[in-house]
Design a protein around this motif. Structure first.
Motif, PDB file in Angstrom:
ATOM      1  N   SER A  99     -30.808 -22.657  64.480  1.00 25.10           N
ATOM      2  CA  SER A  99     -30.836 -22.956  63.047  1.00 25.10           C
ATOM      3  C   SER A  99     -31.652 -21.909  62.287  1.00 25.10           C
ATOM      4  O   SER A  99     -31.293 -21.513  61.186  1.00 25.10           O
ATOM      5  CB  SER A  99     -31.344 -24.375  62.786  1.00 25.10           C
ATOM      6  OG  SER A  99     -32.727 -24.463  63.014  1.00 25.10           O
ATOM      7  N   ILE A 114     -23.502 -13.349  63.507  1.00 23.85           N
ATOM      8  CA  ILE A 114     -23.398 -14.674  62.896  1.00 23.85           C
ATOM      9  C   ILE A 114     -22.736 -14.458  61.543  1.00 23.85           C
ATOM     10  O   ILE A 114     -23.227 -13.660  60.734  1.00 23.85           O
ATOM     11  CB  ILE A 114     -24.781 -15.326  62.687  1.00 23.85           C
ATOM     12  CG1 ILE A 114     -25.525 -15.457  64.030  1.00 23.85           C
ATOM     13  CG2 ILE A 114     -24.631 -16.704  62.026  1.00 23.85           C
ATOM     14  CD1 ILE A 114     -26.972 -15.932  63.886  1.00 23.85           C
ATOM     15  N   PHE A 118     -20.809 -18.143  65.339  1.00 25.76           N
ATOM     16  CA  PHE A 118     -21.778 -17.439  66.196  1.00 25.76           C
ATOM     17  C   PHE A 118     -20.946 -16.737  67.267  1.00 25.76           C
ATOM     18  O   PHE A 118     -20.163 -17.384  67.958  1.00 25.76           O
ATOM     19  CB  PHE A 118     -22.728 -18.423  66.894  1.00 25.76           C
ATOM     20  CG  PHE A 118     -23.935 -18.817  66.083  1.00 25.76           C
ATOM     21  CD1 PHE A 118     -23.785 -19.439  64.853  1.00 25.76           C
ATOM     22  CD2 PHE A 118     -25.223 -18.581  66.559  1.00 25.76           C
ATOM     23  CE1 PHE A 118     -24.900 -19.811  64.106  1.00 25.76           C
ATOM     24  CE2 PHE A 118     -26.345 -18.952  65.825  1.00 25.76           C
ATOM     25  CZ  PHE A 118     -26.189 -19.563  64.598  1.00 25.76           C
ATOM     26  N   ILE A 147     -18.840 -21.346  59.892  1.00 32.46           N
ATOM     27  CA  ILE A 147     -19.934 -20.606  60.540  1.00 32.46           C
ATOM     28  C   ILE A 147     -19.435 -20.150  61.908  1.00 32.46           C
ATOM     29  O   ILE A 147     -18.888 -20.957  62.669  1.00 32.46           O
ATOM     30  CB  ILE A 147     -21.161 -21.516  60.741  1.00 32.46           C
ATOM     31  CG1 ILE A 147     -21.651 -22.074  59.402  1.00 32.46           C
ATOM     32  CG2 ILE A 147     -22.277 -20.776  61.471  1.00 32.46           C
ATOM     33  CD1 ILE A 147     -22.612 -23.246  59.566  1.00 32.46           C
ATOM     34  N   LEU A 171     -29.488 -18.830  61.762  1.00 29.03           N
ATOM     35  CA  LEU A 171     -28.499 -19.024  60.708  1.00 29.03           C
ATOM     36  C   LEU A 171     -29.151 -18.886  59.332  1.00 29.03           C
ATOM     37  O   LEU A 171     -28.582 -18.313  58.409  1.00 29.03           O
ATOM     38  CB  LEU A 171     -27.852 -20.418  60.857  1.00 29.03           C
ATOM     39  CG  LEU A 171     -26.805 -20.796  59.824  1.00 29.03           C
ATOM     40  CD1 LEU A 171     -25.627 -19.816  59.844  1.00 29.03           C
ATOM     41  CD2 LEU A 171     -26.291 -22.213  60.065  1.00 29.03           C
ATOM     42  N   ILE A 211     -20.716 -16.275  58.030  1.00 34.95           N
ATOM     43  CA  ILE A 211     -20.380 -17.430  57.207  1.00 34.95           C
ATOM     44  C   ILE A 211     -19.203 -17.004  56.348  1.00 34.95           C
ATOM     45  O   ILE A 211     -19.301 -16.006  55.621  1.00 34.95           O
ATOM     46  CB  ILE A 211     -21.568 -17.860  56.318  1.00 34.95           C
ATOM     47  CG1 ILE A 211     -22.750 -18.313  57.185  1.00 34.95           C
ATOM     48  CG2 ILE A 211     -21.135 -18.987  55.364  1.00 34.95           C
ATOM     49  CD1 ILE A 211     -24.013 -18.645  56.409  1.00 34.95           C
TER      50      ILE A 211
END
Ligand code: ADP
Ligand code: ADP
Length: 228
Positions: free
Chosen positions: A46, A60, A5, A3, A49, A62
């Motif tokens: 959170s 953001i 950011f 992940i 995400l 992944i």
């Protein structure tokens, strides 16, 4: 997956920015904790995400993929969430564990319940799979509800885990027990922990201290204690 950011800005109200350029990475399989005072924007991280909200600047990703390019559905299937207070359906423990995975077998449910140490709820009852929460013998404590959430996560086996103050509503003894169960579930899983106290995230690979919408400090638990 990893992940990332990158320079994330977010405001619920344009007049009042909550995140003012937050950058950090959770490497695949590692655990990163975000700590900070109440209102610092930890839960917002959170939610971003999980894409409950979209960011206004930055990115953001992944596994290198921007979350804005991922459908809500696939994002939610990749991420398991253990919240502060688990709200259960007024139904059986098995139903609550199985929720979202209708094809799970009773054996898989029992196994997940065992990992979360609530297997006895299912096996000790004469009609274990039928007895509902709220009925005689099935009043659950806060810790037990968190174990249901953990069992649900065990069954789901998501690559990414968000623990959002998952132990903060519990008394100290229960907190330690639930923490031990969470440690098992988060092992080798990319995990973002949201916590308000440094003492609950001793084992995180990195701790990020959020203050006033920015990262004030970062490091391991030991390093942050050295800084005072
Ligand atoms: P933390 O988890 O660190 O306590 P949050 O991320 O929950 O902080 O909230 C950060 C700030 O954003 C707080 O001031 C909170 O009041 C505000 N906030 C949170 N959710 C919303 C929302 N849905 N709408 C407007 N403001 C919000
Ligand atoms: P998954 O198990 O796939 O991660 P979630 O547990 O995150 O799915 O649940 C998906 C949606 O259903 C979320 O919006 C969550 O808030 C809601 N939900 C999950 N469990 C319950 C519950 N016990 N009671 C009410 N809503 C729930």
């Amino acid at each position: 997956g990893a992940i990332v950011f990158k320079d994330v800005h977010f405001a619920y109200d344009p007049q009042r920015p909550i995140l003012k350029g937050v950058s950090f990475e959770v490497p695949a399989g590692k655990t990163v904790a975000v700590v900070g005072p109440s209102g610092a924007g930890k839960s917002t991280i959170s939610r971003l995400l999980y894409r409950f909200y979209d960011i206004q600047q930055g990115s953001i990703t992944i596994d290198g993929q921007d979350v804005r390019d991922v459908t809500q559905k696939s994002l939610r299937s990749a991420i398991g969430m253990v919240p502060q207070d688990t709200v259960l359906f007024n139904d059986t423990i098995a139903y609550n564990i199985r929720y979202g995975r209708p094809s799970a077998t009773d054996a898989e449910i029992t196994q997940a319940a065992d990992v979360a140490q609530i297997g006895h709820f299912i096996t000790d009852l004469p009609d274990g799979f039928q007895t509902k929460v709220g009925e005689r013998g099935l009043k659950l404590s806060g810790g037990e509800k968190q174990r249901v959430a953990i069992a649900r996560t065990v069954l789901k086996a998501p690559p990414i885990l968000i623990l959002d103050e998952a132990t903060s509503a519990l008394d100290t003894t229960t907190e330690q027990e639930i923490q031990a169960a969470l440690d098992i579930v988060s092992k080798n899983r990319t995990t973002l922990v949201i916590a308000h106290r440094l003492s609950t995230v001793v084992d995180a690979d990195e701790i990020i201290v959020l203050k006033g919408g920015e990262i004030a400090e970062r490091g391991t638990h030991a390093a942050l204690l050295d800084m005072g």
